[in-house]
Design a protein around this motif. Structure first.
Motif, PDB file in Angstrom:
ATOM      1  N   PRO A  99      -2.539  -5.513  15.477  1.00 29.83           N
ATOM      2  CA  PRO A  99      -1.035  -5.409  15.615  1.00 29.83           C
ATOM      3  C   PRO A  99      -0.507  -6.492  14.753  1.00 29.83           C
ATOM      4  CG  PRO A  99      -1.830  -4.972  17.755  1.00 29.83           C
ATOM      5  CD  PRO A  99      -2.922  -5.264  17.028  1.00 29.83           C
ATOM      6  N   ASN A 100       0.541  -6.578  13.970  1.00 29.36           N
ATOM      7  CA  ASN A 100       1.137  -7.760  13.341  1.00 29.36           C
ATOM      8  C   ASN A 100       0.397  -8.351  12.142  1.00 29.36           C
ATOM      9  OD1 ASN A 100       3.630  -7.666  14.877  1.00 29.36           O
ATOM     10  ND2 ASN A 100       2.568  -8.709  16.631  1.00 29.36           N
ATOM     11  N   THR A 101      -0.617  -7.548  11.799  1.00 30.14           N
ATOM     12  CA  THR A 101      -1.214  -7.978  10.459  1.00 30.14           C
ATOM     13  C   THR A 101      -0.103  -7.887   9.365  1.00 30.14           C
ATOM     14  OG1 THR A 101      -3.226  -6.794  11.073  1.00 30.14           O
ATOM     15  CG2 THR A 101      -3.127  -7.537   8.880  1.00 30.14           C
ATOM     16  N   VAL A 102      -0.236  -9.162   8.491  1.00 28.94           N
ATOM     17  CA  VAL A 102       0.675  -9.214   7.550  1.00 28.94           C
ATOM     18  C   VAL A 102       0.351  -8.498   6.267  1.00 28.94           C
ATOM     19  CG1 VAL A 102       2.031 -10.934   5.883  1.00 28.94           C
ATOM     20  CG2 VAL A 102       1.260 -11.395   8.547  1.00 28.94           C
ATOM     21  N   ILE A 103       1.051  -7.829   5.638  1.00 30.59           N
ATOM     22  CA  ILE A 103       0.764  -7.113   4.257  1.00 30.59           C
ATOM     23  C   ILE A 103       1.499  -7.690   3.218  1.00 30.59           C
ATOM     24  CG2 ILE A 103       0.683  -4.881   3.248  1.00 30.59           C
ATOM     25  CD1 ILE A 103       1.830  -3.584   6.164  1.00 30.59           C
ATOM     26  N   MET A 104       0.506  -7.987   2.079  1.00 32.40           N
ATOM     27  CA  MET A 104       1.003  -8.917   1.071  1.00 32.40           C
ATOM     28  C   MET A 104       0.796  -8.131  -0.384  1.00 32.40           C
ATOM     29  SD  MET A 104       0.736 -12.781   2.315  1.00 32.40           S
ATOM     30  CE  MET A 104       1.358 -13.424   0.631  1.00 32.40           C
ATOM     31  N   HIS A 105       1.487  -8.462  -1.254  1.00 31.08           N
ATOM     32  CA  HIS A 105       0.902  -7.684  -2.562  1.00 31.08           C
ATOM     33  C   HIS A 105       1.705  -8.817  -3.909  1.00 31.08           C
ATOM     34  CE1 HIS A 105       0.597  -5.085  -6.062  1.00 31.08           C
ATOM     35  NE2 HIS A 105       0.020  -4.348  -5.365  1.00 31.08           N
ATOM     36  N   PRO A 106       1.063  -9.265  -4.705  1.00 33.27           N
ATOM     37  CA  PRO A 106       1.755  -9.887  -5.618  1.00 33.27           C
ATOM     38  C   PRO A 106       2.748  -9.279  -6.379  1.00 33.27           C
ATOM     39  CG  PRO A 106      -0.442  -9.412  -6.601  1.00 33.27           C
ATOM     40  CD  PRO A 106      -0.452  -9.004  -5.124  1.00 33.27           C
ATOM     41  N   LEU A 107       2.827  -7.900  -6.359  1.00 38.70           N
ATOM     42  CA  LEU A 107       3.690  -7.175  -7.214  1.00 38.70           C
ATOM     43  C   LEU A 107       3.456  -7.168  -8.718  1.00 38.70           C
ATOM     44  CD1 LEU A 107       6.837  -7.149  -5.004  1.00 38.70           C
ATOM     45  CD2 LEU A 107       4.881  -5.530  -4.778  1.00 38.70           C
ATOM     46  N   PRO A 108       3.801  -6.251  -9.284  1.00 38.76           N
ATOM     47  CA  PRO A 108       4.420  -4.968  -9.121  1.00 38.76           C
ATOM     48  C   PRO A 108       3.281  -4.155  -8.440  1.00 38.76           C
ATOM     49  CG  PRO A 108       3.818  -5.070 -11.501  1.00 38.76           C
ATOM     50  CD  PRO A 108       3.652  -6.529 -10.924  1.00 38.76           C
ATOM     51  N   ARG A 109       3.543  -3.202  -7.471  1.00 36.56           N
ATOM     52  CA  ARG A 109       2.932  -2.336  -6.917  1.00 36.56           C
ATOM     53  C   ARG A 109       2.974  -1.127  -7.990  1.00 36.56           C
ATOM     54  NH1 ARG A 109       5.528  -0.283  -1.352  1.00 36.56           N
ATOM     55  NH2 ARG A 109       7.617  -1.060  -1.718  1.00 36.56           N
ATOM     56  N   ASP A 110       1.835  -0.458  -8.158  1.00 28.63           N
ATOM     57  CA  ASP A 110       1.994   0.988  -8.780  1.00 28.63           C
ATOM     58  C   ASP A 110       2.075   2.265  -7.876  1.00 28.63           C
ATOM     59  OD1 ASP A 110       1.343   3.080 -10.573  1.00 28.63           O
ATOM     60  OD2 ASP A 110      -0.297   2.198 -11.329  1.00 28.63           O
ATOM     61  N   SER A 111       3.401   2.480  -8.106  1.00 27.79           N
ATOM     62  CA  SER A 111       3.735   3.527  -7.274  1.00 27.79           C
ATOM     63  C   SER A 111       3.712   4.903  -7.552  1.00 27.79           C
ATOM     64  CB  SER A 111       5.392   3.198  -6.758  1.00 27.79           C
ATOM     65  OG  SER A 111       5.348   2.041  -5.856  1.00 27.79           O
ATOM     66  N   ARG A 112       2.874   4.909  -8.843  1.00 29.01           N
ATOM     67  CA  ARG A 112       2.810   6.284  -9.306  1.00 29.01           C
ATOM     68  C   ARG A 112       1.931   7.134  -8.216  1.00 29.01           C
ATOM     69  NH1 ARG A 112       2.018   3.928 -15.223  1.00 29.01           N
ATOM     70  NH2 ARG A 112       0.984   2.823 -14.241  1.00 29.01           N
ATOM     71  N   GLY A 113       1.673   8.501  -8.347  1.00 32.51           N
ATOM     72  CA  GLY A 113       1.068   9.170  -7.544  1.00 32.51           C
ATOM     73  C   GLY A 113      -0.635   8.959  -7.393  1.00 32.51           C
ATOM     74  N   ASN A 114      -1.082   8.694  -8.604  1.00 34.49           N
ATOM     75  CA  ASN A 114      -2.602   8.644  -8.690  1.00 34.49           C
ATOM     76  C   ASN A 114      -2.931   7.214  -8.178  1.00 34.49           C
ATOM     77  OD1 ASN A 114      -1.325   7.222 -11.002  1.00 34.49           O
ATOM     78  ND2 ASN A 114      -2.891   7.716 -12.404  1.00 34.49           N
ATOM     79  N   ALA A 115      -1.886   6.391  -8.220  1.00 36.39           N
ATOM     80  CA  ALA A 115      -2.506   5.009  -7.671  1.00 36.39           C
ATOM     81  C   ALA A 115      -2.053   4.733  -6.108  1.00 36.39           C
ATOM     82  CB  ALA A 115      -1.927   3.918  -8.815  1.00 36.39           C
ATOM     83  N   ASN A 116      -0.699   4.188  -6.213  1.00 39.69           N
ATOM     84  CA  ASN A 116      -0.184   4.094  -4.924  1.00 39.69           C
ATOM     85  C   ASN A 116      -0.856   3.373  -3.962  1.00 39.69           C
ATOM     86  OD1 ASN A 116       2.325   4.727  -3.360  1.00 39.69           O
ATOM     87  ND2 ASN A 116       1.645   6.637  -2.579  1.00 39.69           N
ATOM     88  N   GLU A 117      -1.394   2.242  -4.414  1.00 43.39           N
ATOM     89  CA  GLU A 117      -2.306   1.314  -3.413  1.00 43.39           C
ATOM     90  C   GLU A 117      -1.512   0.816  -2.176  1.00 43.39           C
ATOM     91  OE1 GLU A 117      -1.571   0.331  -6.654  1.00 43.39           O
ATOM     92  OE2 GLU A 117      -0.369  -1.573  -6.359  1.00 43.39           O
ATOM     93  N   LEU A 118      -0.008   0.830  -2.316  1.00 38.09           N
ATOM     94  CA  LEU A 118       0.644   0.195  -1.218  1.00 38.09           C
ATOM     95  C   LEU A 118       1.667   1.195  -1.088  1.00 38.09           C
ATOM     96  CD1 LEU A 118       0.742  -1.964   0.832  1.00 38.09           C
ATOM     97  CD2 LEU A 118       2.156  -3.240  -0.612  1.00 38.09           C
ATOM     98  N   ASP A 119       1.851   2.012  -0.077  1.00 33.28           N
ATOM     99  CA  ASP A 119       2.730   3.433   0.044  1.00 33.28           C
ATOM    100  C   ASP A 119       4.150   2.801   0.481  1.00 33.28           C
ATOM    101  OD1 ASP A 119       3.759   5.761   1.297  1.00 33.28           O
ATOM    102  OD2 ASP A 119       2.050   6.193   0.453  1.00 33.28           O
ATOM    103  N   ASN A 120       4.998   3.365  -0.145  1.00 33.23           N
ATOM    104  CA  ASN A 120       6.360   3.311   0.437  1.00 33.23           C
ATOM    105  C   ASN A 120       6.719   3.496   1.804  1.00 33.23           C
ATOM    106  OD1 ASN A 120       7.658   2.471  -2.124  1.00 33.23           O
ATOM    107  ND2 ASN A 120       7.417   4.596  -2.771  1.00 33.23           N
ATOM    108  N   ASP A 121       5.716   4.207   2.528  1.00 31.71           N
ATOM    109  CA  ASP A 121       6.000   4.594   3.987  1.00 31.71           C
ATOM    110  C   ASP A 121       5.819   3.115   4.744  1.00 31.71           C
ATOM    111  OD1 ASP A 121       3.338   4.269   4.357  1.00 31.71           O
ATOM    112  OD2 ASP A 121       3.294   6.483   5.056  1.00 31.71           O
TER     113      ASP A 121
END
Ligand code: CP
Length: 327
Positions: free
Chosen positions: A256-278
């Motif tokens: 619980p409460n694990t922090v999620i980070m990403h330097p961005l940009p995330r690749d939100s295209r369907g074949n990548a999507n390493e960090l989901d919008n959900d």
């Protein structure tokens, strides 16, 4: 990143803390009035270029910039040496990004003004690492922990990810960090980084199993497949989508409460999507706190480089317009 020790990091973070009223638009300062930033980006960027420009503007200075290589004379064969000599006649500080590793160092050696690395190929991205560490420190402190004894999982393209390279170097300066490196074997972190981390007494575990890798971490640092660094697009496609973090994976495998980070940009295209919008409404998703913190860190760097950190308030006043609070 090797220019930094813990004392220097503390100086940057203290200066960043003092920039909050200005980044929040509660106060304005003219401390860099008349100063010019050369914001030279020869490779695509959204947040690094714009936040460096905003940071300079928020300190009262003017920005001149290049946003792509084809609008500069480098496209006509001009050398880094000549470009640096010319641009340093026009600027007080230069920020530079270029696709070639070592290009910023070469440019800086010819410049007559300070040069900040905004990312050189797959080598380093030091201002990103500083804002990442600043974010990590805040996030774990809110959860009753410190950077010493941190457990961090770095996930994705660790071979070409320059933000990861710089962050590993910075974290190596702390004590007893537990690194879990989750990547396909072909995209693993370079041995030189791992040797440095282990040499400083840190535990480093390599894995290609996402679920196991994220299960005992304070921070998940997810990265995009850096497709622009691969010899061919076809090769890059092989690695996209191999590690996908979404809410159900997070709920099932993370503490619980694990922090999620990403330097961005995330690749939100369907074949990548390493960090989901959900995950967007997950309060532990810190990616936009990272981008906000980038302004503080970049203001801090400018104020220290130009030796005005203790003069920012001299010309400061409250603003008269309404603005959304960021910090
Ligand atoms: N994190 C980062 O460097 O983003 P940009 O490429 O948009 O600058």
């Amino acid at each position: 990143m090797s220019q930094f020790d813990r004392h220097a990091i503390d100086q940057v973070f203290a200066a960043a803390d003092s920039m909050v009223p200005f980044a929040n638009r509660q106060r304005v300062t003219r401390v860099l009035e008349g100063a010019i930033l050369g914001n030279m980006f020869f490779e695509p960027s959204t947040r690094t270029r714009v936040s460096f420009g905003c940071a300079w503007n928020l300190l009262g200075g003017e920005v001149r910039e290049t946003a792509e290589i084809k609008t500069s004379a480098i496209a006509k064969g001009e050398s880094f040496y000549d470009t640096a000599r010319v641009l340093s006649g026009y600027s007080d500080v230069i920020v530079m990004r270029h696709q070639i590793e070592g290009s910023v160092e070469e440019f800086a050696s010819a410049s007559r003004v300070p040069v900040i690395n905004g990312g050189d190929g797959s080598n380093e991205h030091p201002s990103q690492a500083l804002l990442d560490l600043y974010t990590i420190r805040k996030e774990v402190s809110d959860r009753g922990k410190g950077v010493d004894n941190l457990r961090i999982a770095l996930i994705g393209d660790l071979r070409y990810g320059r933000a990861v390279h710089s962050l590993c170097k910075l974290l190596t300066l702390y004590d007893n960090v537990h690194f879990t490196l989750v990547s396909p074997p072909e995209l693993s972190l370079g041995d030189e980084y791992i040797e440095e981390m282990r040499g400083a007494g840190h535990e480093v575990v390599e894995s290609s199993d996402l679920q196991a890798g994220i299960s005992h971490a304070d921070i998940l640092y997810v990265t995009r497949t850096q497709e622009e660094r691969f010899p061919t697009q076809e090769e890059a496609e092989r690695y996209k989508g191999l590690f996908r973090l979404n809410q159900s994976v997070y709920t099932e495998y993370c503490e619980p409460n694990t922090v999620i980070m990403h330097p961005l940009p995330r690749d939100s295209r369907g074949n990548a999507n390493e960090l989901d919008n959900d995950l967007n409404e997950n309060p532990n998703l810190a990616i936009f706190r990272q981008t906000d913190n980038g302004v503080l860190i970049r203001m801090a760097l400018f104020s220290l480089i130009l030796d005005v950190a203790d003069k920012v308030e001299d010309t400061a006043r409250d603003v008269s317009w309404y603005t959304a609070k960021r910090f």
